[in-house]
Motif scaffolding. Sequence first.
Motif, PDB file in Angstrom:
ATOM      1  N   LEU A 196      -0.750  12.646  -1.372  1.00  0.00           N
ATOM      2  CA  LEU A 196      -0.710  11.575  -0.833  1.00  0.00           C
ATOM      3  C   LEU A 196       0.744  11.028  -0.422  1.00  0.00           C
ATOM      4  CD1 LEU A 196      -2.829   9.426  -3.667  1.00  0.00           C
ATOM      5  CD2 LEU A 196      -3.399   9.895  -1.146  1.00  0.00           C
ATOM      6  N   TRP A 207       7.251   1.000  -5.449  1.00  0.00           N
ATOM      7  CA  TRP A 207       7.072   2.534  -5.877  1.00  0.00           C
ATOM      8  C   TRP A 207       8.339   3.027  -6.810  1.00  0.00           C
ATOM      9  CZ3 TRP A 207      10.318   6.293  -2.178  1.00  0.00           C
ATOM     10  CH2 TRP A 207      10.029   7.697  -2.834  1.00  0.00           C
ATOM     11  N   LEU A 238       1.052  -1.165   0.023  1.00  0.00           N
ATOM     12  CA  LEU A 238      -0.134  -0.058  -0.095  1.00  0.00           C
ATOM     13  C   LEU A 238       0.856   1.385   0.150  1.00  0.00           C
ATOM     14  CD1 LEU A 238      -2.471   1.549   0.302  1.00  0.00           C
ATOM     15  CD2 LEU A 238      -2.589   1.159   2.715  1.00  0.00           C
ATOM     16  N   SER A 239       1.931   1.353   0.802  1.00  0.00           N
ATOM     17  CA  SER A 239       2.735   2.504   0.788  1.00  0.00           C
ATOM     18  C   SER A 239       3.305   2.461  -0.791  1.00  0.00           C
ATOM     19  CB  SER A 239       3.760   2.173   1.762  1.00  0.00           C
ATOM     20  OG  SER A 239       3.688   2.744   3.091  1.00  0.00           O
ATOM     21  N   THR A 257      -2.773  14.433  -6.980  1.00  0.00           N
ATOM     22  CA  THR A 257      -2.764  13.465  -5.994  1.00  0.00           C
ATOM     23  C   THR A 257      -1.503  13.621  -5.223  1.00  0.00           C
ATOM     24  OG1 THR A 257      -1.517  11.894  -7.559  1.00  0.00           O
ATOM     25  CG2 THR A 257      -3.681  11.698  -7.422  1.00  0.00           C
ATOM     26  N   LEU A 289       0.696   3.993  -2.835  1.00  0.00           N
ATOM     27  CA  LEU A 289       0.214   5.603  -2.469  1.00  0.00           C
ATOM     28  C   LEU A 289       1.454   6.348  -2.894  1.00  0.00           C
ATOM     29  CD1 LEU A 289      -0.942   5.082   1.152  1.00  0.00           C
ATOM     30  CD2 LEU A 289      -2.119   5.844  -0.794  1.00  0.00           C
ATOM     31  N   LEU A 290       2.694   6.110  -2.827  1.00  0.00           N
ATOM     32  CA  LEU A 290       3.777   6.963  -3.204  1.00  0.00           C
ATOM     33  C   LEU A 290       3.773   7.165  -4.620  1.00  0.00           C
ATOM     34  CD1 LEU A 290       6.550   5.769  -0.448  1.00  0.00           C
ATOM     35  CD2 LEU A 290       5.327   7.982  -0.790  1.00  0.00           C
ATOM     36  N   ILE A 292       1.231   6.740  -6.990  1.00  0.00           N
ATOM     37  CA  ILE A 292       0.155   7.418  -7.236  1.00  0.00           C
ATOM     38  C   ILE A 292       0.241   9.246  -7.131  1.00  0.00           C
ATOM     39  CG2 ILE A 292      -2.255   8.116  -6.984  1.00  0.00           C
ATOM     40  CD1 ILE A 292      -2.715   4.912  -6.276  1.00  0.00           C
ATOM     41  N   ALA A 293       1.145   9.410  -6.092  1.00  0.00           N
ATOM     42  CA  ALA A 293       1.396  10.661  -5.631  1.00  0.00           C
ATOM     43  C   ALA A 293       2.520  11.186  -6.542  1.00  0.00           C
ATOM     44  CB  ALA A 293       1.932  10.675  -4.053  1.00  0.00           C
ATOM     45  N   GLY A 353       1.945   8.457   2.452  1.00  0.00           N
ATOM     46  CA  GLY A 353       2.438   7.439   1.751  1.00  0.00           C
ATOM     47  C   GLY A 353       3.287   6.601   2.495  1.00  0.00           C
ATOM     48  N   ASN A 410       4.389  12.560   7.636  1.00  0.00           N
ATOM     49  CA  ASN A 410       3.956  11.189   7.880  1.00  0.00           C
ATOM     50  C   ASN A 410       4.359  10.840   9.038  1.00  0.00           C
ATOM     51  OD1 ASN A 410       3.634   9.499   5.132  1.00  0.00           O
ATOM     52  ND2 ASN A 410       4.565  11.219   4.542  1.00  0.00           N
TER      53      ASN A 410
END
Length: 540
Positions: free
Chosen positions: A28, A66, A10-11, A25, A14-15, A17-18, A32, A177
Motif C-alpha cells: 500500500l 498517518w 484516505l492517504s 500490507t 493507507l500509509l 495500514i502499510a 498511499g 506513487n
Amino acid sequence: MKKNLPLAILSGLLLWIAWPPTPYTTFLLFIGFVPMLLAIENIIKDDKAKKGRRVFNTAFIGFLIWNTLCVYWVYNALKIVGEIVAIPITLIPYSLGPLLMAAAFWLYYRLRLVAPRWVALIGLVCFWVGYEYLHQSWDLNFPWMTLGNGFAISHQWVQWYEYTGVYGGTLWVCTINILVFLIYVGLREAQTKNTRLSLIGVALVVLLAPLGYSLSVYSNYVEEQNPSNVVVAQPNIDPYEKEGNIPANLQVDILIHLSRQIAQPNTEYFIWPETALPEYIDEDKLRSSNLIGQARFFLRNYKNANLITGAETYKTYDTRATETAKPMQEGGFYDSYNTALSIENGDRLQTYHKSRLVPGAESLPFGNALSFLKPVFEHLGGATGTYAPDKDAGVFYSQSGIGAAPSICFESIWGGYVARSVKKGAQFIAIITNDGWWENTSGKDQHLDYAKLRAIETRRWVCRSANTGISAFINQRGDVVKHTEWWTKTAIKQDINLNSELTFYVKHGDYIPQAGCILTGVGVLFLLGMRLKRKQVLTA
C-alpha cells in the motif's frame, strides 16, 4: 476543502495500514500518496482563492493522521512526568513531521505555478527527500517516519539498501506513487493510449526490477563463515523501578545469572541493555566502581569474553569545560552521559556516549534559544535530563581485535550513523535499548523491525539487548533468526558471523538525501527568483 479532505484522510489511512509492524500490507506504500496527489491536483485546478493555504492544510491533515497513528506510543515514554508536560511535548513528533511534509507539498504547488507538471513532480521528490534529511539532522530530529523505513517488515524486498540505504526506499515509493497518479489523471484528461501504455510499462519496470533483484539477492546471499558466540541478556526490569526500588547490585546479579545460564567457554561477547548498570558512575573512577567490579568478576570464567553494557556516567569539572556542562549545587560543573561500556577481563575499559539524543527527553533542542525551558526538560528521560553526546560514532575493539558498533536505543534508526561505526571497523552491531518506556505498543516492534534495515545496509549481524524486550539476533540478510518475547526475563545466545567487507552504502553514506538537499535548495532559490521577477514586473 470538503471534497478533498476525504482524499487526504484516505492517504493517511493507507500509509498507516502499510507501516510496520503490520504484515502483508507493505504494498500500500506504492499507492498511499495517490489520493493526496489527487486532492492537491483538484485544488490547483479549481478557481477558488488561497490555494497555497488549502494545499498546505490538506496535506497536513493527511500526514498528521498517518504520523499520529504510527507513533501514538511516544506519549507513553513521556507520561512519567505528568500529562501537563507530556501532552505538549508529544506534539513535537506528532505534528512537526506532518508540518514538514506539508511544506514539501506546498513547495510542489508553488513549482506547479511556474513549471510543467512533470518538472514539479520531480521537484516534489527532491523536496520530500530534503525534508527527510533535515528531520534526521537538526536539533528536533525524529527520522522514525522516513519512507524507506516502511519496508522494515518486508525486508526481503529491499536487499539493495546495501547500495542506497533507506533513502533508496523513499525514492522507490515516491516514484511509483507519481507514476500511478499520472496514469490515473491521464484517464480523465483524455491521455493517448500510447502515453498511458508507456506510463504503465515504466511503472511496472520501476516496481518489478528492484523487487526482482532484491528477491534474487535474498535467495542467493551466503554469509562468509567467521563465527563468534554472543550472549544477549534481557533482565525484564520495570524501567520505572530501576532507579531506587531495586538495589543496583541485585540488578547486576540478575544479568549475571541470566548470562551464566547459557554461556559457553568460547563466548566472546555478552551484551546487556541500556542503563543496565543503574548507578551514576564517575568516569574518572570507573575502575573503582563496585558494579563494574561485579561484572569483571563474572567475566573471569570466560577467558576471551567482553561485556558491552549500558550505564549512566558523569564527569566533573572545576569550570564549565563544555557547552553541555551543568552547575552542581556544591560548586563546579558536570556532564552526564547515556553510556555504553566495553568491559574486559583485563584493566582496559572503553566508553561510548550516546550521540543521537532524543529531543526533549535527552537533549534540549536549540539549547541557547530555549534555555528558559531547561528546568522542564531536565525532568524528562529519567533522572538525568540533558545528556552530553559524543561527536561521532564509535567502535569497541575486543582483545582479539573484533570490532563492535555500539548503538544506544534511538541511534539505531540512523542508517548513516551506524554505517560510520562499520566503516571504522565494526564487524557486528550491538544495539542496547530499554523499550519498556513505550509499554506493550507497536513502538517496540517498529524499533526491532528497523534494526533489520541496519543489517542489510551494512551486511552485519545485529545483536539486540532490550531491557524489557524485544531482544534479538538478526543476520546479514535482515532475518530475525532468534528473539525473545515481550516482558520476559531471559537470555539468548547465537553464533554470529563477523564481516569485514564494506558495502557501497557504508563507503558512501547518505549520498541520496545529500543530493536531494542540494536540489531542494536549487528549487527554493528558483521559486524565490521567480517571485522576485514577478514583483518587478508588477511594479514596472
